[in-house]
Design a protein around this motif. Structure first.
Motif, mmCIF file in Angstrom:
data_model
loop_
_atom_site.group_PDB
_atom_site.id
_atom_site.type_symbol
_atom_site.label_atom_id
_atom_site.label_comp_id
_atom_site.label_asym_id
_atom_site.label_seq_id
_atom_site.Cartn_x
_atom_site.Cartn_y
_atom_site.Cartn_z
ATOM 1 N N ALA A 217 0.825 -1.219 0.000
ATOM 2 C CA ALA A 217 0.000 0.000 0.000
ATOM 3 C C ALA A 217 0.854 1.262 0.000
ATOM 4 C CB ALA A 217 -0.917 0.000 1.227
ATOM 5 N N GLU B 72 2.511 2.864 -2.249
ATOM 6 C CA GLU B 72 2.243 3.824 -3.328
ATOM 7 C C GLU B 72 1.001 4.650 -3.010
ATOM 8 O OE1 GLU B 72 2.776 6.283 -6.270
ATOM 9 O OE2 GLU B 72 4.246 4.788 -5.625
ATOM 10 N N ARG B 73 -0.015 4.032 -2.423
ATOM 11 C CA ARG B 73 -1.218 4.784 -2.016
ATOM 12 C C ARG B 73 -0.881 5.765 -0.908
ATOM 13 N NH1 ARG B 73 -5.345 0.518 -0.622
ATOM 14 N NH2 ARG B 73 -6.139 2.236 0.609
ATOM 15 N N GLU C 38 0.660 8.756 -2.526
ATOM 16 C CA GLU C 38 -0.387 9.580 -3.133
ATOM 17 C C GLU C 38 -1.110 10.397 -2.056
ATOM 18 O OE1 GLU C 38 -2.831 6.774 -5.200
ATOM 19 O OE2 GLU C 38 -1.271 6.312 -6.674
ATOM 20 N N GLY C 39 -1.362 9.771 -0.916
ATOM 21 C CA GLY C 39 -1.988 10.477 0.199
ATOM 22 C C GLY C 39 -1.111 11.606 0.715
ATOM 23 N N HIS D 93 -1.499 14.545 -1.536
ATOM 24 C CA HIS D 93 -2.759 15.232 -1.235
ATOM 25 C C HIS D 93 -2.619 16.049 0.053
ATOM 26 C CE1 HIS D 93 -7.059 15.925 -0.951
ATOM 27 N NE2 HIS D 93 -6.996 15.516 0.305
#
Length: 117
Positions: free
Chosen positions: A67, A69-70, A73-74, A77
């Motif tokens: 996870a 990579e997620r 990305e978070g 953000h």
């Protein structure tokens, strides 16, 4: 107006907590008519982190694995959201993931002496 008592439970290494604190500060500044007593309470996101800390990048890989990579990305953000609050996150420059127990102790001692948040 009645006193509003607000407990904020957070860890000093939590980037979401820093953003929340900045937004809380802005909200309180925007409403000086409110009488708010804020108490900061400790919470360790990962009390199992060794006292000396660990390599931050390895920590992220071990903790989030596939996870990751997620998570990145978070983080992107979160960086965008934080810029509005005047916060600049530099996750890639964090060398160690610390154990925050002593940081919470220091904050508590400062509070007991009337100098902490």
């Amino acid at each position: 107006m009645a006193l509003i008592r607000l407990d904020v439970v957070s860890d000093v290494v939590c980037p979401y907590c820093w953003l929340g604190k900045a937004r809380l500060d802005a909200a309180l500044k925007a409403h000086p008519e409110l009488e708010v007593e804020v108490a900061f309470r400790p919470f360790q996101l990962d009390p199992e982190t060794p006292r000396e800390g660990v390599d931050a990048q390895q920590y992220m890989r071990d903790r989030f694995g596939p996870a990751l990579e997620r998570i990145r990305e978070g983080q992107a953000h979160l960086r965008a959201a934080a810029s509005d609050a005047g916060i600049r996150y530099r996750f890639d420059e964090i060398p160690r993931q610390p154990n925050t127990l002593n940081a919470h102790r220091l904050i508590r001692w400062a509070q007991a002496d009337g100098k902490g948040p």
